[in-house]
Structures are given as structure tokens and as C-alpha cells.
Design a protein around this motif. Structure first.
Motif, PDB file in Angstrom:
ATOM      1  N   VAL A 213      34.707  42.534  35.154  1.00 44.27           N
ATOM      2  CA  VAL A 213      35.089  40.834  35.074  1.00 44.27           C
ATOM      3  C   VAL A 213      35.372  40.785  36.437  1.00 44.27           C
ATOM      4  O   VAL A 213      35.154  39.902  37.207  1.00 44.27           O
ATOM      5  CB  VAL A 213      35.875  40.155  34.290  1.00 44.27           C
ATOM      6  N   GLY A 214      36.434  41.521  36.913  1.00 40.00           N
ATOM      7  CA  GLY A 214      37.554  41.812  38.053  1.00 40.00           C
ATOM      8  C   GLY A 214      36.517  41.676  39.292  1.00 40.00           C
ATOM      9  O   GLY A 214      36.761  41.179  40.221  1.00 40.00           O
ATOM     10  N   TYR A 215      35.429  42.855  39.222  1.00 42.57           N
ATOM     11  CA  TYR A 215      35.172  43.174  40.656  1.00 42.57           C
ATOM     12  C   TYR A 215      33.953  42.006  40.747  1.00 42.57           C
ATOM     13  O   TYR A 215      33.458  41.656  41.676  1.00 42.57           O
ATOM     14  CB  TYR A 215      33.987  44.639  39.906  1.00 42.57           C
ATOM     15  N   SER A 216      32.973  41.601  39.634  1.00 46.10           N
ATOM     16  CA  SER A 216      32.255  40.353  39.569  1.00 46.10           C
ATOM     17  C   SER A 216      32.302  39.683  40.052  1.00 46.10           C
ATOM     18  O   SER A 216      32.120  38.750  40.155  1.00 46.10           O
ATOM     19  CB  SER A 216      31.335  40.526  38.195  1.00 46.10           C
ATOM     20  N   LEU A 217      33.940  39.197  39.689  1.00 39.65           N
ATOM     21  CA  LEU A 217      34.766  37.527  40.471  1.00 39.65           C
ATOM     22  C   LEU A 217      34.612  36.986  41.218  1.00 39.65           C
ATOM     23  O   LEU A 217      34.014  36.694  42.033  1.00 39.65           O
ATOM     24  CB  LEU A 217      36.047  37.367  39.500  1.00 39.65           C
ATOM     25  N   ILE A 218      34.904  38.647  42.425  1.00 42.63           N
ATOM     26  CA  ILE A 218      34.990  38.495  43.179  1.00 42.63           C
ATOM     27  C   ILE A 218      34.072  38.971  44.163  1.00 42.63           C
ATOM     28  O   ILE A 218      33.884  38.294  45.327  1.00 42.63           O
ATOM     29  CB  ILE A 218      36.080  40.214  44.243  1.00 42.63           C
ATOM     30  N   TYR A 219      33.061  39.665  43.982  1.00 39.25           N
ATOM     31  CA  TYR A 219      32.100  39.873  44.410  1.00 39.25           C
ATOM     32  C   TYR A 219      30.977  38.554  43.606  1.00 39.25           C
ATOM     33  O   TYR A 219      30.157  38.193  45.502  1.00 39.25           O
ATOM     34  CB  TYR A 219      30.789  40.934  43.609  1.00 39.25           C
TER      35      TYR A 219
ATOM     36  N   ALA B   6      41.338  38.123  26.098  1.00 44.10           N
ATOM     37  CA  ALA B   6      41.276  37.979  27.056  1.00 44.10           C
ATOM     38  C   ALA B   6      40.150  37.601  27.337  1.00 44.10           C
ATOM     39  O   ALA B   6      39.930  37.201  28.604  1.00 44.10           O
ATOM     40  CB  ALA B   6      41.916  38.885  28.235  1.00 44.10           C
ATOM     41  N   LEU B   7      38.958  38.231  27.835  1.00 47.04           N
ATOM     42  CA  LEU B   7      38.355  37.802  28.106  1.00 47.04           C
ATOM     43  C   LEU B   7      37.253  36.617  27.627  1.00 47.04           C
ATOM     44  O   LEU B   7      36.526  35.754  28.036  1.00 47.04           O
ATOM     45  CB  LEU B   7      36.864  38.814  27.398  1.00 47.04           C
ATOM     46  N   VAL B   8      37.382  35.945  26.940  1.00 47.82           N
ATOM     47  CA  VAL B   8      36.539  35.208  26.010  1.00 47.82           C
ATOM     48  C   VAL B   8      38.153  34.410  27.007  1.00 47.82           C
ATOM     49  O   VAL B   8      36.792  32.665  26.956  1.00 47.82           O
ATOM     50  CB  VAL B   8      37.356  34.709  24.368  1.00 47.82           C
TER      51      VAL B   8
END
Length: 290
Positions: free
Chosen positions: A21-27, A151-153
Motif C-alpha cells: 500500500v505504501g508503494y501504491s500510494l506514492i506511485y 491498519a489497512l482499514v
């Protein structure tokens, strides 16, 4: 046996999801893959280790401490390494190269300042499995799965239900238009890096708890990257789906086929996705990618 392996796979998948999710947020905002993300995971693992060693034998407090430190570190990396490049409007490939450099420097700093050994967490926390409906389940796996899922929710609620989340979604659609509408995009980018770092720190803490803390522990973000590619880079739901799929698949292959094929499956999956559907399950095509 199957239920035990399924829960283990979901636990591993939830940690992959935190990183992915961290990767996807920045991307989604900047169209590049932040390989410096692995440094935040590594720092999260070591912060928890030293917290348990020097402060208190409390797993959740250690994870919280890791979360905060890694989040701040991620924001600092964005300010120091990425923002000057963004101000110069460089090609996204240079951001990717900068991230790789930070990853290598971070790992080697830990080796020089500490050591290159594996460090088991010094905790009295029991790793003995518990019996639930006649099934033997690892308590560690249940805690990791539960906290990671929570945390994901919370991240999903932040993205969907808050003004900051609305700004992030708008910037993911068109960063320049969002800036023209008065949104402070520089601050928004820092917030996204902070959020990604928080998730990376939590993932590092749980990875160290399940295995050990060591300098190259951040290399596990490769699996998170594969998850994000499979689900679609830039798509948070896709990253979560990809992470759980990969975690469960790896666990089942290791249990029922061969543990030596687990990593091979992950990279074969990456190649197949890139060949057949480069945008992944839920990703969107963009002109410039790195």
C-alpha cells in the motif's frame, strides 16, 4: 493443516499488504516506485528490537514506536532526496535511481554502525500456538493479521472519508490540476510519504517479530512490490488483493509442494503479469512510469 497454512499465509500477506500500500500510494501521485521504502521497513524492525531490548517487553508499544520513527524517516527522505529532484522536474527514472541509492546506503550504514547479524527479538512473548476449534494457530500470526488488517482499514477510511484523502485521490488522478485548485501538493506529497512510512515501520516490526531483524530485511519489500504490480501499481485495493494472494500462494506452495519453489513462484508471477497485463488487476495505464 489447510486452515493453519491459510492463516499463516494471510498473516504474511497482511505484512506484504502494509508495504505494498505504501508503494501504491506514492506511485499513484508521482508515477515512480520508491525503493527507499525498504529502508523504512528495516528501521522499523530495528527500532522494535532495541525497544524490546532496552525499554520494555511490550510488542504493541514497540510496533507503535517503529511506526512513528519509520514515518518520520520516510518524510525526511522525501524532503531531502526527492523534493529537490521534483523541483527540477526531472524524469521519473532519476527518482527511482535515487531510491535505490538510499536503499544501498541504508543497509550498509546498519552493517557499519551495528553489525550484519540476525537479531531475534528479546521478548517473553510466547510463540507457542494456541488451540482454536481443534486447530493449532500461531498467536503471533493472529496478532499480525489482526493489527495489520486494522491498519489497512484505517488507511482506507482516511482515503475515502477525509478531506486529505479526497486531496490524495484528486492528486492521484491529476497532480497538476489538483495544484491549480489550491491544494498544497508539496505538503500532500509529504503526507503520503509519511503515511507510507508509518505502514512500512509497522510491517518491519511485525516481520522482525515473526523472523528476526537483520540489515537486508528490507529486501522483503520485493514481495510487496510484486504484490503491488500484480494488483496494479497505484491501486490500493489492488495492492491489498495482490499481497494476500501472494502470501497465501507462497505458504501453500511451501507447505504442499516445496519451500524452494516459493520465491520462484513470486518472480514467475511478476514476469507473467508484466507480459500479459502490465497494468495489473486494477491498475491504470500511464504514459510515464519508473
Amino acid at each position: 493443516m489447510f486452515i493453519q497454512q491459510l492463516i499463516t499465509g494471510l498473516s504474511i500477506g497482511s505484512v506484504y499488504a502494509l508495504m505494498a500500500v505504501g508503494y501504491s500510494l506514492i506511485y499513484s501521485l508521482l508515477n515512480f516506485t520508491n525503493f527507499a521504502h525498504s529502508v523504512c521497513v528495516m528501521v522499523g524492525a530495528y527500532v522494535s528490537y532495541f525497544f524490546l531490548l532496552l525499554v520494555a517487553d511490550n510488542i504493541l508499544a514497540a510496533a507503535l514506536c517503529s511506526l512513528v520513527v519509520a514515518g518520520v524517516l520516510s518524510a525526511i527522505i522525501e524532503k531531502v532526496a526527492y523534493q529537490p529532484l521534483l523541483d527540477k522536474n526531472v524524469n521519473r527514472i532519476y527518482l527511482l535511481i535515487a531510491g535505490l541509492g538510499i536503499q544501498i546506503v541504508g543497509e550498509n550504514l546498519v552493517i557499519v554502525l551495528l553489525d550484519g547479524r540476525f537479531h531475534a527479538y528479546p521478548t517473553t512473548f510466547s510463540s507457542i500456538p494456541i488451540k482454536l476449534f481443534g486447530i493449532s494457530i500461531g498467536l503471533i500470526d493472529l496478532i499480525i493479521l489482526g493489527v495489520s488488517s486494522l491498519a489497512l482499514v484505517l488507511v482506507e477510511l482516511l482515503i475515502r472519508k477525509t478531506k486529505t484523502g479526497l486531496a490524495i485521490r484528486g492528486a492521484a488522478s491529476d497532480l497538476n490540476t489538483t495544484a491549480l485548485m489550491g491544494v498544497p501538493v508539496r505538503r500532500l506529497i509529504t503526507i503520503v510519504f509519511l503515511l507510507a512510512g508509518l505502514l512500512a515501520g509497522l510491517a518491519g516490526s511485525f516481520t522482525g517479530l515473526k523472523y528476526t531483524a537483520y540489515p537486508s530485511i528490507g529486501s522483503l519489500t520485493t514481495k510487496a512490490f510484486i504484490s503491488a504490480v500484480f494488483g496494479g501499481l497505484g491501486s490500493i485495493p489492488g495492492a491489498v488483493i495482490g499481497a494476500f494472494f501472494l502470501g497465501v500462494s507462497e505458504t501453500m506452495i511451501a507447505a504442499y509442494v516445496s519451500s524452494s519453489l516459493r520465491d520462484m513462484f513470486s518472480f514467475v508471477l511478476l514476469v507473467v503479469v508484466l507480459v500479459i497485463r502490465p497494468t495489473g488487476l486494477m491498475g491504470k495505464a500511464t504514459e510515464e512510469k519508473a
